[in-house]
Design an enzyme around this catalytic site. Structure first.
Site, PDB file in Angstrom:
ATOM      1  N   GLY A 130       0.826  -1.284  -0.223  1.00 14.23           N
ATOM      2  CA  GLY A 130      -0.355  -0.201   0.156  1.00 14.23           C
ATOM      3  C   GLY A 130       0.407   1.006  -0.126  1.00 14.23           C
ATOM      4  N   ARG A 148       1.266  -5.796  -5.125  1.00 16.73           N
ATOM      5  CA  ARG A 148       1.194  -6.861  -3.510  1.00 16.73           C
ATOM      6  C   ARG A 148       2.266  -8.234  -3.999  1.00 16.73           C
ATOM      7  NH1 ARG A 148      -0.747  -4.455   0.808  1.00 16.73           N
ATOM      8  NH2 ARG A 148      -1.973  -3.060   0.986  1.00 16.73           N
ATOM      9  N   ASP A 155       4.438  -7.585   5.130  1.00 16.92           N
ATOM     10  CA  ASP A 155       4.805  -8.611   3.636  1.00 16.92           C
ATOM     11  C   ASP A 155       5.639  -8.731   2.954  1.00 16.92           C
ATOM     12  OD1 ASP A 155       2.526 -10.219   4.989  1.00 16.92           O
ATOM     13  OD2 ASP A 155       0.506  -8.344   4.456  1.00 16.92           O
ATOM     14  N   LYS A 177       8.190   0.569   5.233  1.00 17.75           N
ATOM     15  CA  LYS A 177       6.760   1.558   5.223  1.00 17.75           C
ATOM     16  C   LYS A 177       5.835   1.306   5.300  1.00 17.75           C
ATOM     17  CE  LYS A 177       4.553  -0.205   1.881  1.00 17.75           C
ATOM     18  NZ  LYS A 177       3.629  -0.786   2.161  1.00 17.75           N
ATOM     19  N   THR A 178       4.971   1.539   5.840  1.00 21.22           N
ATOM     20  CA  THR A 178       3.174   1.522   5.962  1.00 21.22           C
ATOM     21  C   THR A 178       2.230   2.159   7.075  1.00 21.22           C
ATOM     22  OG1 THR A 178       1.723   0.032   7.102  1.00 21.22           O
ATOM     23  CG2 THR A 178       3.656  -0.511   8.111  1.00 21.22           C
ATOM     24  N   ASP A 212      -0.481   1.856   8.180  1.00 24.28           N
ATOM     25  CA  ASP A 212      -0.592   1.354   9.999  1.00 24.28           C
ATOM     26  C   ASP A 212       0.357   1.352  10.946  1.00 24.28           C
ATOM     27  OD1 ASP A 212      -2.444   0.623   7.955  1.00 24.28           O
ATOM     28  OD2 ASP A 212      -1.540  -1.492   8.067  1.00 24.28           O
TER      29      ASP A 212
HETATM   30  P1  FBP Z   1       0.801  -1.673   3.985  1.00 32.07           P
HETATM   31  O1  FBP Z   1      -0.019  -2.250   4.818  1.00 32.07           O
HETATM   32  O2  FBP Z   1       1.354  -2.844   2.160  1.00 32.07           O
HETATM   33  O3  FBP Z   1       1.555  -0.961   3.721  1.00 32.07           O
HETATM   34  O4  FBP Z   1      -0.489  -1.573   3.423  1.00 32.07           O
HETATM   35  C1  FBP Z   1      -1.751  -1.100   4.846  1.00 32.07           C
HETATM   36  C2  FBP Z   1      -2.757  -0.599   4.133  1.00 32.07           C
HETATM   37  O5  FBP Z   1      -2.946   0.708   3.851  1.00 32.07           O
HETATM   38  C3  FBP Z   1      -4.345  -1.382   4.839  1.00 32.07           C
HETATM   39  O6  FBP Z   1      -3.845  -0.050   6.125  1.00 32.07           O
HETATM   40  C4  FBP Z   1      -5.267  -1.328   4.518  1.00 32.07           C
HETATM   41  O7  FBP Z   1      -5.788  -2.362   4.848  1.00 32.07           O
HETATM   42  C5  FBP Z   1      -4.771  -1.638   2.795  1.00 32.07           C
HETATM   43  O8  FBP Z   1      -3.118  -1.369   2.582  1.00 32.07           O
HETATM   44  C6  FBP Z   1      -5.593  -1.723   1.049  1.00 32.07           C
HETATM   45  O9  FBP Z   1      -4.935  -2.430   0.530  1.00 32.07           O
HETATM   46  P2  FBP Z   1      -4.938  -2.034  -0.808  1.00 32.07           P
HETATM   47  O10 FBP Z   1      -3.989  -0.843  -1.531  1.00 32.07           O
HETATM   48  O11 FBP Z   1      -4.755  -3.156  -1.607  1.00 32.07           O
HETATM   49  O12 FBP Z   1      -7.056  -1.671  -1.649  1.00 32.07           O
END
Ligand code: FBP
Length: 555
Positions: free
Chosen positions: A85, A149, A180, A206-207, A209
């Site tokens: 993400g 992803r 991941d 990075k994230t 979250d």
């Molecule tokens: P990462 O763990 O890859 O940084 O992504 C986090 C996130 O933003 C979460 O908060 C959310 O649930 C998810 O990605 C959403 O994923 P997508 O962009 O595939 O809809």
């Protein structure tokens, strides 16, 4: 981008020069790694060690000033990939990496694989040149090379990765990703070591979250900016609520698993109710207990003639409710084992019935009791890493429905005098590509530059680490943490897999304790705080503040 006009803010912001930590100021050649003692994985030591025989136990690396290292003078070619993400600041990581490599040797090259790890598999890339990177400095988004992803997991994919990197004469790969993606980086490092391929792999945390952290990694990048963006909007909603005094707003905030984002935004804005998934898990709270807790506060406020308020719901809450956790984990197995059969079923109802037949009786009953919209959202395909896509499950709507039902029962018994009008929101994507705050702009640049240093010193299997983040950027400390040190074993897609451990909200940590100390007051009063928009210019007291979480954790 070159033909596009840029906004006034972008034009001014492009002039921002990130501050490098002192240790990196004179460029990568001025540092050498100081090696420490062997490390262990966070848990499942023996299993993780067996899976990573060539990379397990490497020491933590701290940089100290030293003589110019030999390797830094060699011309090298580095590949970079943005994975998972989006998070504010990704472009500055690439800028830092680019500048670090060029400072060591102007002939060093950087290429960016396009669209995430699939770009490596499909050999799609572009060179990162000075002109290109200059257009993206201090901007949000991952659009310079996009993200994805794809998980590199099959033997053929590992083989293909090796082939494409060797064909491109790549000396090192920098993976900018979350837990991941960095698990992927750890697997690649191990594979290259086993195959005696001399390509370094270095990760960058990075994230938005905020759950890729531990003693060595104080924060993942993007959390600061994203929470500032959500807090601005939540603060505005609090003010709206306090002005109109007629709605209850239920706001779901991103954060796939851990509730760090919700906790930080809660501390920044002080709304009436802040739900934290980790508390629900520890207290083994059922869905109805959560609903009853919310109802109690709504009733209390209605007795004070306050039929309004703001509730924050973490996106990952649903996975923390024990009965839902059990259901989701059983569903993961059913979906993994019956992929083909499920793909041939067309309607959501038929899918639900098919799945219910495969579930144990108690879980089938629970699945059937859920509103159709939620049960079908629970059946949406898992992401390539086996995670439920919680961003697509409208937990706030489920809660609103249950609260409504409970309140109407109370109304019948004359135990609720109020009126309950609701508005629901989901904030997630709005914050992931914001222009990085000063903190993230500096932090990301330092993380990127630091990853260049790790690569230039020939280190592999490390996550770029920049510490002491509540100090001024000049005083930040730099180094690397072995990826295997952060690993544990988890069940994914029906199988036991090594993964980087997610850092959940600690209930004995200062940030949660601060919420605990205040939440009863916030529930009935209007102690709302209005943080306002991110400030890029102006007094340092507003431009340079970091997160409350970081401040409290480092106290
Ligand atoms: P990462 O763990 O890859 O940084 O992504 C986090 C996130 O933003 C979460 O908060 C959310 O649930 C998810 O990605 C959403 O994923 P997508 O962009 O595939 O809809």
């Amino acid at each position: 981008m070159s033909n596009q006009k840029i906004s006034e803010l972008q034009a001014e912001r492009a002039k921002f020069k990130p501050i490098l930590p002192k240790i990196l100021k004179n460029g990568p050649p001025a540092v050498k790694p100081k090696l420490g003692t062997p490390t262990k994985s966070v848990s499942d030591h023996e299993t993780v060690q067996k899976l990573f025989p060539n990379t397990y136990g490497m020491p933590i690396v701290n940089f100290i000033k030293g003589k110019n290292s030999e390797i830094s003078k060699k011309i090298i070619k580095v590949g970079v990939v943005l994975s998972g993400g989006q998070a504010p600041g990704g472009h500055n990581v690439i800028a830092g990496l680019f500048d670090g490599l060029k400072k060591a040797n102007s002939k060093n090259k950087l290429i960016g694989f396009l669209g995430g790890p699939s770009g490596i598999l499909e050999n799609k890339w572009k060179e990162i040149t000075k002109n290109l990177i200059d257009e993206y400095r201090n901007t949000g988004g991952f659009d310079i090379i996009q993200s994805g992803r794809t998980k590199i997991e099959t033997p053929e994919q590992f083989e293909q990765t090796k082939k494409n990197l060797i064909d491109n004469k790549i000396d090192a790969l920098v993976v900018i990703g979350g837990d991941d993606s960095n698990t992927n980086a750890a697997m690649l490092t191990e594979y290259f070591k086993k195959e005696k391929v001399n390509i370094s792999v270095v990760g960058v945390p990075k994230t938005i979250d905020g759950d890729l952290k531990n003693e060595q990694i104080e924060a993942s990048f993007g959390f600061d900016t994203a929470t500032k963006i959500y807090a601005e909007v939540v603060g505005n909603i609090c003010r709206d609520v306090n002005s109109a005094r007629k709605y209850w707003h239920f706001i779901r905030l991103m954060g796939r698993s851990a509730s760090h984002i919700t906790l930080e935004v809660g501390l920044k804005t002080q709304p009436n109710i802040v739900l934290i998934g980790e508390e629900v898990l520890i207290k083994k709270m059922t869905l109805s207990q959560i609903v009853n807790g919310i109802v109690d506060i709504i009733v209390k406020r209605s007795e004070l003639k306050k039929n309004f308020g703001v509730v924050l719901v973490p996106e990952g809450l649903i996975e923390f409710i024990p009965e839902m956790k059990e259901l989701i984990s059983a569903l993961n197995d059913v979906l993994a084992e019956n992929e083909a059969a499920l793909n041939s079923i067309n309607t959501p109802e038929e899918k639900k019935n098919f799945v219910c037949e495969k579930l144990p009786e108690n879980l089938a009953t629970l699945m059937k009791s859920l509103p159709n919209i939620i049960s079908s959202q629970l059946l949406i395909d898992r992401d390539p890493h086996g995670n439920v896509q919680v961003s697509q499950i409208e937990t706030e709507k489920l809660i609103i429905e249950m609260v409504k039902k409970k309140l109407s029962e109370l109304k019948k018994d004359e135990k609720y005098p109020g009126k309950f009008s609701t508005i629901n929101h989901f904030f997630g994507y709005e914050g992931r590509c914001g222009a990085p705050s000063n903190f993230d702009a500096n932090y990301c640049y330092a993380l990127g530059y630091n990853s260049a240093v790790l690569v230039l010193n020939g280190l592999t299997g490390y996550l770029s680490s920049v510490k002491k983040l509540i100090k001024k950027a000049e005083l930040w400390e730099c180094g690397g943490v072995p990826l295997t040190m952060m690993m544990t074993i988890e069940r994914r897609k029906g199988k036991e897999k090594p993964v980087i451990k997610k850092a959940l909200v600690k209930l004995d940590g200062k940030p949660f304790k601060t919420l605990l100390e205040n939440r009863d007051t916030w529930a009935v009063a209007e102690n709302y705080l209005y943080p306002g928009p991110i400030q890029y210019f102006g007094p340092s007291s507003v431009t340079d503040i970091t997160t409350i979480t970081l401040k409290l954790e480092e106290k």
